[in-house]
Scaffold this motif. Structure first.
Motif, mmCIF file in Angstrom:
data_model
loop_
_atom_site.group_PDB
_atom_site.id
_atom_site.type_symbol
_atom_site.label_atom_id
_atom_site.label_comp_id
_atom_site.label_asym_id
_atom_site.label_seq_id
_atom_site.Cartn_x
_atom_site.Cartn_y
_atom_site.Cartn_z
ATOM 1 N N GLN A 140 0.776 14.170 -7.484
ATOM 2 C CA GLN A 140 0.609 13.598 -8.820
ATOM 3 C C GLN A 140 -0.867 13.340 -9.132
ATOM 4 O OE1 GLN A 140 3.329 13.002 -11.003
ATOM 5 N NE2 GLN A 140 4.266 14.269 -9.407
ATOM 6 N N VAL A 141 -1.298 13.776 -10.293
ATOM 7 C CA VAL A 141 -2.663 13.496 -10.712
ATOM 8 C C VAL A 141 -2.668 12.130 -11.377
ATOM 9 C CG1 VAL A 141 -4.613 14.284 -12.085
ATOM 10 C CG2 VAL A 141 -3.029 15.953 -11.117
ATOM 11 N N ARG A 142 -3.400 11.206 -10.777
ATOM 12 C CA ARG A 142 -3.415 9.842 -11.348
ATOM 13 C C ARG A 142 -4.469 9.672 -12.424
ATOM 14 N NH1 ARG A 142 -1.968 5.242 -7.518
ATOM 15 N NH2 ARG A 142 -3.926 4.402 -8.265
ATOM 16 N N GLU A 143 -5.612 10.286 -12.192
ATOM 17 C CA GLU A 143 -6.686 10.073 -13.165
ATOM 18 C C GLU A 143 -7.641 11.250 -13.204
ATOM 19 O OE1 GLU A 143 -8.534 6.266 -12.869
ATOM 20 O OE2 GLU A 143 -9.148 6.428 -14.961
ATOM 21 N N VAL A 144 -8.103 11.571 -14.388
ATOM 22 C CA VAL A 144 -9.080 12.646 -14.572
ATOM 23 C C VAL A 144 -10.129 12.165 -15.561
ATOM 24 C CG1 VAL A 144 -9.406 14.848 -15.737
ATOM 25 C CG2 VAL A 144 -7.578 14.625 -14.089
ATOM 26 N N PHE A 184 -2.653 21.231 -6.401
ATOM 27 C CA PHE A 184 -2.884 20.055 -5.543
ATOM 28 C C PHE A 184 -2.859 20.411 -4.061
ATOM 29 C CE2 PHE A 184 1.666 20.413 -5.625
ATOM 30 C CZ PHE A 184 2.070 20.006 -4.364
ATOM 31 N N ASP A 185 -2.164 21.549 -3.727
ATOM 32 C CA ASP A 185 -2.028 21.885 -2.310
ATOM 33 C C ASP A 185 -3.261 22.571 -1.733
ATOM 34 O OD1 ASP A 185 -1.520 23.970 -3.994
ATOM 35 O OD2 ASP A 185 0.070 24.860 -2.765
ATOM 36 N N LEU A 186 -4.247 22.836 -2.545
ATOM 37 C CA LEU A 186 -5.495 23.412 -2.014
ATOM 38 C C LEU A 186 -6.236 22.355 -1.199
ATOM 39 C CD1 LEU A 186 -6.891 25.296 -5.175
ATOM 40 C CD2 LEU A 186 -5.774 26.319 -3.186
ATOM 41 N N SER A 187 -7.130 22.819 -0.320
ATOM 42 C CA SER A 187 -7.973 21.865 0.408
ATOM 43 C C SER A 187 -8.904 21.179 -0.593
ATOM 44 C CB SER A 187 -8.814 22.611 1.445
ATOM 45 O OG SER A 187 -9.819 23.364 0.778
ATOM 46 N N ASP A 188 -9.478 20.069 -0.172
ATOM 47 C CA ASP A 188 -10.372 19.340 -1.081
ATOM 48 C C ASP A 188 -11.479 20.238 -1.614
ATOM 49 O OD1 ASP A 188 -8.855 17.139 -0.734
ATOM 50 O OD2 ASP A 188 -10.427 15.869 0.128
ATOM 51 N N GLU A 189 -12.064 21.018 -0.704
ATOM 52 C CA GLU A 189 -13.197 21.852 -1.111
ATOM 53 C C GLU A 189 -12.759 22.929 -2.110
ATOM 54 O OE1 GLU A 189 -16.953 22.660 -1.631
ATOM 55 O OE2 GLU A 189 -16.161 20.908 -0.587
ATOM 56 N N GLU A 190 -11.586 23.541 -1.811
ATOM 57 C CA GLU A 190 -11.079 24.577 -2.731
ATOM 58 C C GLU A 190 -10.684 23.969 -4.081
ATOM 59 O OE1 GLU A 190 -8.949 27.870 0.175
ATOM 60 O OE2 GLU A 190 -7.998 25.915 -0.090
ATOM 61 N N LEU A 191 -10.066 22.799 -4.003
ATOM 62 C CA LEU A 191 -9.626 22.153 -5.240
ATOM 63 C C LEU A 191 -10.829 21.749 -6.093
ATOM 64 C CD1 LEU A 191 -7.292 21.166 -6.956
ATOM 65 C CD2 LEU A 191 -7.322 19.014 -5.700
ATOM 66 N N LYS A 192 -11.859 21.321 -5.407
ATOM 67 C CA LYS A 192 -13.071 20.932 -6.124
ATOM 68 C C LYS A 192 -13.646 22.135 -6.875
ATOM 69 C CE LYS A 192 -17.649 19.258 -4.976
ATOM 70 N NZ LYS A 192 -18.471 18.499 -4.068
ATOM 71 N N LEU A 193 -13.711 23.272 -6.184
ATOM 72 C CA LEU A 193 -14.234 24.478 -6.818
ATOM 73 C C LEU A 193 -13.360 24.903 -7.996
ATOM 74 C CD1 LEU A 193 -15.353 26.667 -3.788
ATOM 75 C CD2 LEU A 193 -16.804 25.702 -5.579
ATOM 76 N N MET A 215 0.841 -1.198 0.000
ATOM 77 C CA MET A 215 0.000 0.000 0.000
ATOM 78 C C MET A 215 0.878 1.251 0.000
ATOM 79 S SD MET A 215 -3.229 0.371 2.484
ATOM 80 C CE MET A 215 -4.364 1.695 2.324
ATOM 81 N N SER A 216 0.565 2.180 -0.792
ATOM 82 C CA SER A 216 1.366 3.394 -0.901
ATOM 83 C C SER A 216 1.284 4.228 0.364
ATOM 84 C CB SER A 216 0.840 4.208 -2.090
ATOM 85 O OG SER A 216 1.417 5.489 -2.049
ATOM 86 N N GLU A 217 2.437 4.855 0.712
ATOM 87 C CA GLU A 217 2.413 5.727 1.880
ATOM 88 C C GLU A 217 2.052 7.157 1.504
ATOM 89 O OE1 GLU A 217 6.051 5.340 3.997
ATOM 90 O OE2 GLU A 217 5.820 3.166 4.218
ATOM 91 N N VAL A 218 2.103 7.436 0.193
ATOM 92 C CA VAL A 218 1.727 8.779 -0.252
ATOM 93 C C VAL A 218 0.212 8.905 -0.137
ATOM 94 C CG1 VAL A 218 1.821 10.403 -2.174
ATOM 95 C CG2 VAL A 218 3.623 8.698 -1.893
ATOM 96 N N PRO A 219 -0.261 9.986 0.507
ATOM 97 C CA PRO A 219 -1.708 10.109 0.643
ATOM 98 C C PRO A 219 -2.392 10.273 -0.715
ATOM 99 C CG PRO A 219 -0.605 12.140 1.323
ATOM 100 C CD PRO A 219 0.456 11.122 1.087
ATOM 101 N N THR A 220 -3.461 9.549 -0.861
ATOM 102 C CA THR A 220 -4.215 9.639 -2.110
ATOM 103 C C THR A 220 -5.583 10.203 -1.808
ATOM 104 O OG1 THR A 220 -3.082 7.697 -2.895
ATOM 105 C CG2 THR A 220 -5.098 8.279 -4.050
ATOM 106 N N ARG A 221 -6.086 11.060 -2.654
ATOM 107 C CA ARG A 221 -7.436 11.571 -2.406
ATOM 108 C C ARG A 221 -8.241 11.647 -3.690
ATOM 109 N NH1 ARG A 221 -6.897 18.062 -1.227
ATOM 110 N NH2 ARG A 221 -5.399 18.518 -2.849
ATOM 111 N N THR A 222 -9.538 11.553 -3.513
ATOM 112 C CA THR A 222 -10.453 11.626 -4.644
ATOM 113 C C THR A 222 -11.336 12.841 -4.466
ATOM 114 O OG1 THR A 222 -10.598 9.245 -4.671
ATOM 115 C CG2 THR A 222 -12.294 10.415 -5.880
ATOM 116 N N ILE A 223 -11.471 13.611 -5.494
ATOM 117 C CA ILE A 223 -12.383 14.749 -5.429
ATOM 118 C C ILE A 223 -13.416 14.548 -6.512
ATOM 119 C CG2 ILE A 223 -12.566 17.259 -5.680
ATOM 120 C CD1 ILE A 223 -9.926 17.487 -4.231
ATOM 121 N N ARG A 224 -14.673 14.531 -6.106
ATOM 122 C CA ARG A 224 -15.715 14.254 -7.097
ATOM 123 C C ARG A 224 -16.862 15.223 -6.975
ATOM 124 N NH1 ARG A 224 -17.757 8.398 -6.373
ATOM 125 N NH2 ARG A 224 -19.487 9.096 -7.659
ATOM 126 N N THR A 225 -17.432 15.563 -8.092
ATOM 127 C CA THR A 225 -18.668 16.326 -8.096
ATOM 128 C C THR A 225 -19.675 15.467 -8.843
ATOM 129 O OG1 THR A 225 -17.699 18.519 -7.966
ATOM 130 C CG2 THR A 225 -19.822 18.357 -9.032
#
Lengths: 188, 434
Positions: free
Chosen positions: B31-35, B398-407, B1-11
């Motif tokens: 790193q952006v893995r998928e769009v 990528f350094d924005l918060s999830d909510e900011e990045l989503k917007l 399992m990767s130690e790098v934090p991974t996050r998903t942002i979805r609308t």
């Protein structure tokens, strides 16, 4: 310029997307009202912003559109949006950036909303491109048209039943799949 | 399992775009893995519906695909049918009327997008209702300008939505010079508002971005700004007739979307629409529009998609000014349409919808019966480029918060004004971080 008719009925929808055509069908059923009663009846396709121009100058409007709330398909919702928001679960369905509910709120924010705004939502189930009205919604069209006709005539004579009801109330009038009772029978 | 934090942002339901769809972004650290921009229902139903219908019915049938840009559908359809029948209406009052009604659609669509769909992103509101409460003048300007566009479409097209006056060969009825003069006042007012809009938009804050897809637009042979006809050109050497579109552009199905992704065979993704037109045809803008752009400090090159709001405002000036020029030189034609006799063949039509190029191809029989139809809407053409832009924006911020990045990601999509109701049915948005 003031418009010649103060009460306006607008059927909203998309003619080629199944139950989204419900509002347009209701407007079509009410063509006689437009010819004979002094109530203006219009059909509106396209985005909701056009509604702001369409109802400009009207004192009372009755909007008819399809709705997506999870209720039994064919259910007819009645919402008094004169001073309260259209509840989110009852937002009429729209594939545009701005639907009926958003148009009402935009006009309210800009203080250009007519003083009486009644929304009839016909619960739909099928919105596929190219399909016609579903079997649940087709039978509800006449019932909805009757209810809208009474509402508009009531508004015209200044004796609308809605006036005695608290603003912002809503009620599911009937389901066309139900016992066959009329809209009036089930009014609260 | 990767130690790098991974996050998903979805609308799951992307607001303030035409139609419905979804966005999914997956990040692993920086790193952006998928769009994925998910789009579900292309106008394939209409392509099937058109088969067996008369060639004269295509403009009215296809105009039903979109309530926002029906003129684009009608114009690409009439160009394609006339091409199939060996008729070209490249100048004169009928072409002028076509360009005029198209200007009406640009004014209507761009004012809706600039003021109600895009402005809230820059002014910090979740939606236009909240924005209108605090800035009623902004909303009012947008609505006033949109109304001027409606007035043009209603007068020339017979009604504002799904106009009924357009036909293969021209119009059912050509307005008189006097009738067109009634449009002067509202258009002059709209032009003033458009100029003010450019100044207002220039003062907004724009995130840094440089998105470098191939830019594709029409080139007007008469030296005008691209709208209603022309060859298809790009900033990387593409220069083809609409008839060669198929040879150079391939449409591919991808798993996450029902809309087909278009790409240039030799190179890949490309972008059509205001940014492409502006960069490829800045010199063809009317002097007033060029001056407004210079005043706004954008100059002849603008590659930042966030600044597309300024470019749309410049195109609003262009459309108002172009419409007024057409009205001033207009003479009512003797006949509102030229005769177009059907013959067996294939025709191609490409025009500039407000949000990008719209391509139609029809094959018709001797009696004009449609045998095959292909419609490639602008959003299908732009979808890959929008995804690449989304990837760049997510990576840069990528350094924005999830909510900011989503917007920010939603805004990146709205920069391109996708018309998902043309290309699709449903859109939602997800960003995932790991």
């Amino acid at each position: 310029m003031p418009r010649s008719r103060s009460v306006l009925v607008i059927g909203v929808g998309n003619a080629v997307r199944g139950d989204d055509a419900a509002g347009l069908e209701v407007a079509r059923r009410l063509a006689d009202l437009d010819r004979e009663s002094g109530i203006e009846v219009r059909a509106h396709e396209g985005d909701g912003v056009g509604l702001l121009e369409l109802w400009d100058g009207a004192e009372a409007i009755v909007l008819v559109d399809s709705a997506c709330s999870g209720a039994v398909p064919g259910t007819i919702h009645r919402i008094d949006a004169s001073s309260a928001r259209v509840p989110v679960p009852l937002r009429p369905a729209s594939t545009h950036a701005l639907g009926v509910a958003e148009a009402i709120e935009l006009a309210r924010a800009m203080e250009t909303l007519p003083s009486t705004v009644i929304v009839y939502g016909l619960e739909g189930s099928l919105y596929e491109t190219g399909s016609s009205l579903s079997e649940h919604v087709a039978p509800a069209i006449d019932l909805a048209a009757d209810a809208v006709r009474r509402e508009a005539l009531g508004l015209l004579s200044g004796h609308s039943a809605s006036r005695s009801r608290s603003r912002g109330s809503r009620s599911a009038l009937c389901s066309a799949r139900g016992s066959g009772r009329t809209a009036a029978d089930q009014r609260e | 399992m990767s130690e790098v934090p991974t996050r998903t942002i979805r609308t799951d339901y992307l607001a303030r775009v035409e139609g419905e769809g979804a966005m999914y972004v997956e990040l692993e650290g920086d790193q952006v893995r998928e769009v994925k921009l998910r789009i579900y229902e292309p106008p394939r139903f209409f392509e099937a519906l058109l088969r067996g219908r008369a060639f004269t019915e295509a403009p009215d049938i296809t105009s039903r695909i979109c309530g926002i840009c029906p003129i684009a559908y009608q114009m690409s359809a009439v160009r394609a049918m006339e091409d199939a029948c060996g008729v070209a209406i490249d100048s004169g009052p009928i072409r002028d009327l076509r360009r005029l009604i198209y200007c009406g659609e640009w004014i209507e669509s761009h004012s809706l997008h600039v003021y109600l769909l895009h402005a809230p992103d820059f002014l910090g509101y979740p939606g236009f209702v909240e924005m209108a409460r605090d800035h009623p003048k902004v909303a009012e300007q947008g609505l006033q300008m949109k109304k001027a566009g409606n007035t043009v479409m209603t007068l020339v097209g017979g009604r504002e939505i799904h106009p009924i006056n357009v036909r293969v060969g021209g119009f059912y009825r050509a307005p008189s010079r006097r009738e067109l003069r009634t449009l002067v006042d509202p258009l002059e007012q709209a032009r003033e508002t458009a100029l003010a809009t450019v100044r207002w938009a220039a003062g907004l804050h724009f995130p840094d971005a440089t998105h470098e897809p191939e830019l594709v637009a029409l080139a007007d042979p008469g030296g005008g700004y691209p709208i209603d006809l022309g060859r298809i050109v790009s900033d990387r050497g593409l220069d083809i007739a609409p008839a060669d579109f198929d040879a150079h552009v391939v449409e591919e199905h991808v798993e996450h979307s029902n809309a087909l992704h278009a790409r240039i065979r030799a190179r890949g993704s490309y972008l059509t629409g205001p940014l492409a037109r502006y960069n490829l045809a800045f010199g063809q803008l009317r002097p007033l529009a060029q001056a407004a752009a210079h005043e706004a400090g954008v100059g002849p090159t603008c590659r930042n998609p966030f600044q597309s709001i300024i470019v749309r405002a410049v195109e609003l000036v262009q459309a108002c000014d172009d419409a007024l020029a057409i009205i001033s030189r207009y003479e009512q034609p003797d006949r509102p349409a030229v005769e177009v006799a059907p013959r067996r063949g294939v025709g191609h039509g490409a025009t500039e919808a407000p949000r990008g190029m719209l391509y139609h191809r029809y094959e018709i029989d001797d009696d004009g019966t449609i045998l095959a139809a292909t419609i490639v809407p602008p959003t299908s053409q732009n979808q890959l480029a929008i995804e690449e832009d989304l990837r760049a924006v997510a990576g840069r911020h990528f350094d924005l918060s999830d909510e900011e990045l989503k917007l920010r990601c939603e805004q990146a999509i709205r920069n391109h004004d996708p018309c998902i109701s043309c290309a699709t049915h449903f859109l939602d948005l997800t960003i995932e971080r790991r």
